[in-house]
Design a protein around this motif. Structure first.
Motif, PDB file in Angstrom:
ATOM      1  N   VAL A 165       0.838  -1.205   0.000  1.00 17.43           N
ATOM      2  CA  VAL A 165       0.000   0.000   0.000  1.00 17.43           C
ATOM      3  C   VAL A 165       0.870   1.253   0.000  1.00 17.43           C
ATOM      4  O   VAL A 165       0.603   2.225  -0.734  1.00 17.43           O
ATOM      5  CB  VAL A 165      -0.949  -0.009   1.210  1.00 17.43           C
ATOM      6  CG1 VAL A 165      -1.683   1.329   1.337  1.00 17.43           C
ATOM      7  CG2 VAL A 165      -1.949  -1.156   1.087  1.00 17.43           C
ATOM      8  N   THR A 166       1.932   1.253   0.801  1.00 17.33           N
ATOM      9  CA  THR A 166       2.823   2.421   0.861  1.00 17.33           C
ATOM     10  C   THR A 166       3.506   2.647  -0.475  1.00 17.33           C
ATOM     11  O   THR A 166       3.652   3.788  -0.937  1.00 17.33           O
ATOM     12  CB  THR A 166       3.866   2.231   1.973  1.00 17.33           C
ATOM     13  OG1 THR A 166       3.207   1.954   3.207  1.00 17.33           O
ATOM     14  CG2 THR A 166       4.709   3.489   2.146  1.00 17.33           C
ATOM     15  N   ALA A 167       3.929   1.555  -1.131  1.00 21.30           N
ATOM     16  CA  ALA A 167       4.580   1.679  -2.432  1.00 21.30           C
ATOM     17  C   ALA A 167       3.603   2.188  -3.495  1.00 21.30           C
ATOM     18  O   ALA A 167       3.969   3.005  -4.350  1.00 21.30           O
ATOM     19  CB  ALA A 167       5.164   0.336  -2.856  1.00 21.30           C
ATOM     20  N   LEU A 168       2.365   1.724  -3.461  1.00 21.88           N
ATOM     21  CA  LEU A 168       1.362   2.209  -4.409  1.00 21.88           C
ATOM     22  C   LEU A 168       1.167   3.715  -4.277  1.00 21.88           C
ATOM     23  O   LEU A 168       1.070   4.438  -5.272  1.00 21.88           O
ATOM     24  CB  LEU A 168       0.037   1.487  -4.178  1.00 21.88           C
ATOM     25  CG  LEU A 168      -0.055   0.040  -4.699  1.00 21.88           C
ATOM     26  CD1 LEU A 168      -1.305  -0.638  -4.156  1.00 21.88           C
ATOM     27  CD2 LEU A 168      -0.069   0.019  -6.220  1.00 21.88           C
ATOM     28  N   LEU A 172      -9.504  -4.103  -1.093  1.00 15.12           N
ATOM     29  CA  LEU A 172      -9.638  -3.288  -2.299  1.00 15.12           C
ATOM     30  C   LEU A 172      -8.537  -3.544  -3.335  1.00 15.12           C
ATOM     31  O   LEU A 172      -8.509  -2.883  -4.371  1.00 15.12           O
ATOM     32  CB  LEU A 172      -9.692  -1.789  -1.979  1.00 15.12           C
ATOM     33  CG  LEU A 172     -10.781  -1.326  -1.003  1.00 15.12           C
ATOM     34  CD1 LEU A 172     -10.741   0.190  -0.844  1.00 15.12           C
ATOM     35  CD2 LEU A 172     -12.161  -1.781  -1.456  1.00 15.12           C
ATOM     36  N   ALA A 173      -7.651  -4.490  -3.080  1.00 18.31           N
ATOM     37  CA  ALA A 173      -6.594  -4.780  -4.053  1.00 18.31           C
ATOM     38  C   ALA A 173      -7.175  -5.185  -5.400  1.00 18.31           C
ATOM     39  O   ALA A 173      -6.584  -4.907  -6.447  1.00 18.31           O
ATOM     40  CB  ALA A 173      -5.677  -5.878  -3.529  1.00 18.31           C
ATOM     41  N   PRO A 188      -4.668  -1.273 -12.688  1.00 21.49           N
ATOM     42  CA  PRO A 188      -5.063  -2.681 -12.647  1.00 21.49           C
ATOM     43  C   PRO A 188      -5.117  -3.200 -11.210  1.00 21.49           C
ATOM     44  O   PRO A 188      -4.530  -2.602 -10.307  1.00 21.49           O
ATOM     45  CB  PRO A 188      -3.942  -3.373 -13.424  1.00 21.49           C
ATOM     46  CG  PRO A 188      -2.741  -2.515 -13.160  1.00 21.49           C
ATOM     47  CD  PRO A 188      -3.260  -1.097 -13.117  1.00 21.49           C
ATOM     48  N   GLY A 189      -5.798  -4.326 -11.022  1.00 22.07           N
ATOM     49  CA  GLY A 189      -5.798  -4.962  -9.713  1.00 22.07           C
ATOM     50  C   GLY A 189      -4.397  -5.388  -9.324  1.00 22.07           C
ATOM     51  O   GLY A 189      -3.553  -5.635 -10.183  1.00 22.07           O
ATOM     52  N   ARG A 244      -3.856 -10.328 -10.877  1.00 20.30           N
ATOM     53  CA  ARG A 244      -4.949  -9.372 -11.051  1.00 20.30           C
ATOM     54  C   ARG A 244      -4.618  -8.303 -12.088  1.00 20.30           C
ATOM     55  O   ARG A 244      -5.461  -7.449 -12.350  1.00 20.30           O
ATOM     56  CB  ARG A 244      -5.285  -8.717  -9.727  1.00 20.30           C
ATOM     57  CG  ARG A 244      -5.872  -9.641  -8.675  1.00 20.30           C
ATOM     58  CD  ARG A 244      -6.483  -8.838  -7.554  1.00 20.30           C
ATOM     59  NE  ARG A 244      -7.101  -9.694  -6.554  1.00 20.30           N
ATOM     60  CZ  ARG A 244      -6.696  -9.795  -5.283  1.00 20.30           C
ATOM     61  NH1 ARG A 244      -5.642  -9.096  -4.874  1.00 20.30           N
ATOM     62  NH2 ARG A 244      -7.332 -10.572  -4.438  1.00 20.30           N
ATOM     63  N   GLY A 245      -3.436  -8.310 -12.641  1.00 21.00           N
ATOM     64  CA  GLY A 245      -3.102  -7.332 -13.668  1.00 21.00           C
ATOM     65  C   GLY A 245      -1.808  -6.577 -13.423  1.00 21.00           C
ATOM     66  O   GLY A 245      -1.025  -6.355 -14.352  1.00 21.00           O
TER      67      GLY A 245
END
Length: 351
Positions: free
Chosen positions: A249-252, A295-296, A301-302, A344-345
């Motif tokens: 999450v932090t990297a996203l 929510l991933a 993309p997922g 997921r992509g």
């Protein structure tokens, strides 16, 4: 004055033993009589004296659970599964967070033992568990989950396949053409982080480049700095593997921030604000993460993940503990749970 069991017996017009059977859920009481006793209990406001019960029976019907962080989704799922088993056994669960502090872990365990819990489930923060030896020798069983105990302590343990899962994710990225795969992991002193690094490194083989690896306690500033450093190398990564859900999450967030700021990453910034070779959602490079998270699957993309089973880990740990409490004297069991890759992509983007 607090009503006694004798007062209940008098009010219900039954023998003291009959009240005891109803209170303790024992058979042999006529349903009509049992209902009369329960009505008397409600009317008088009687509650049994747990302290006296403990002294008589020698156990408290409580289990102590020490985990890293009750608020972490992974440990919340693990703790809930433990609680379901504990409640199903008619017992009470006491939970606390160690905050990855070995001293706090030790104090929490000692506090639980001072309260005479019947057993312990521990996600360890430290590597020295010699402080538990006296309790184990005294007959208090313990089960370790997610991470093993330190040297010299051999008890039931439930782990996931950390190295195998990391290798699985890395091979997946390799299969999609990536040869420059970065790794963001937790602090290397943590067992799971070290095992995931091992799996990542073994899957890469001669492609391993230590410049593409960062191992430290997750923080937004730290992740941003690590990504900035890696993405400005002469040969930047085209894919990223994150070692746990918080890091993913932090990297996203950090990658989205780079794109919105218009900085180039693995390609050039185009007129519409996307990054060449990346996506329009702020994720400029392929990504796979260890641990699924809420929510991933709804991102675009997922996010491709290696999914653990925290609920299964908690359930099995609790079941092993109750087997010990029921008198199982077999050798300690060491269970390793499998993981699964969920594409997921994000992990399937080409270099």
């Amino acid at each position: 004055m607090r009503p006694t069991m004798k007062d209940v017996a008098s009010a219900a017009g039954v023998a003291l033993k009959t009240v005891s059977r109803v209170v303790n859920g024992e058979p042999g009481v006529h349903p009509g009589t049992a209902e009369r006793v329960r009505e008397a209990i409600d009317r008088l406001g009687y509650s049994r004296n747990e302290s006296a019960r403990v002294l008589r029976r020698g156990h408290t019907s409580t289990v102590g659970l020490v985990i890293e962080d009750l608020a972490d989704p992974f440990y919340a799922a693990l703790g809930r599964a433990v609680e379901d088993v504990v409640i199903g056994q008619g017992c009470l669960l006491l939970s606390a967070s160690s905050s990855e502090d070995p001293d706090r872990e030790r104090e929490l365990v000692r506090t639980f033992c001072a309260r005479r819990v019947d057993g312990l489930i521990v996600v360890p923060a430290g590597h020295d568990h010699s402080y538990l030896r006296r309790e184990l020798e005294a007959g208090t069983p313990a089960v370790f989950a997610d991470r093993p105990p330190g040297p010299g302590i051999d008890v039931d343990t439930v782990l996931c396949d950390n190295a195998g899962g990391a290798a699985l994710a890395t091979r997946h990225l390799l299969a999609h053409g990536h040869r420059r795969i970065a790794f963001l992991g937790d602090h290397p002193s943590i067992f799971t982080a070290a095992r995931r690094l091992h799996g990542y490194r073994s899957a890469l083989g001669h492609l391993y480049d230590e410049r593409l690896v960062s191992m430290r306690t997750p923080s937004p500033d730290g992740v941003r700095a690590d990504l900035d450093r890696m993405l400005t190398l002469d040969r930047p990564p085209t894919a990223l593997f994150t070692g746990n859900g918080r890091l993913t999450v932090t990297a996203l967030r950090a990658l989205a921030g780079r794109t919105s700021a218009g900085r180039t990453t693995a390609g050039r910034t185009t007129a519409d604000g996307t990054t060449a070779g990346g996506t329009a959602t702020g994720q400029p490079i392929a990504m796979a993460g260890f641990d699924d998270f809420e929510l991933a699957d709804l991102l675009t993309p997922g996010v491709t993940v290696v999914a653990q089973d925290p609920a299964g880990m908690g359930r099995i740990a609790a079941e092993l503990l109750f087997r010990r409490l029921s008198g199982d004297g077999d050798q300690p069991r060491h269970v390793t749970l499998p993981v699964r890759l969920i594409p997921r992509g994000s992990g399937e983007l080409p270099p």
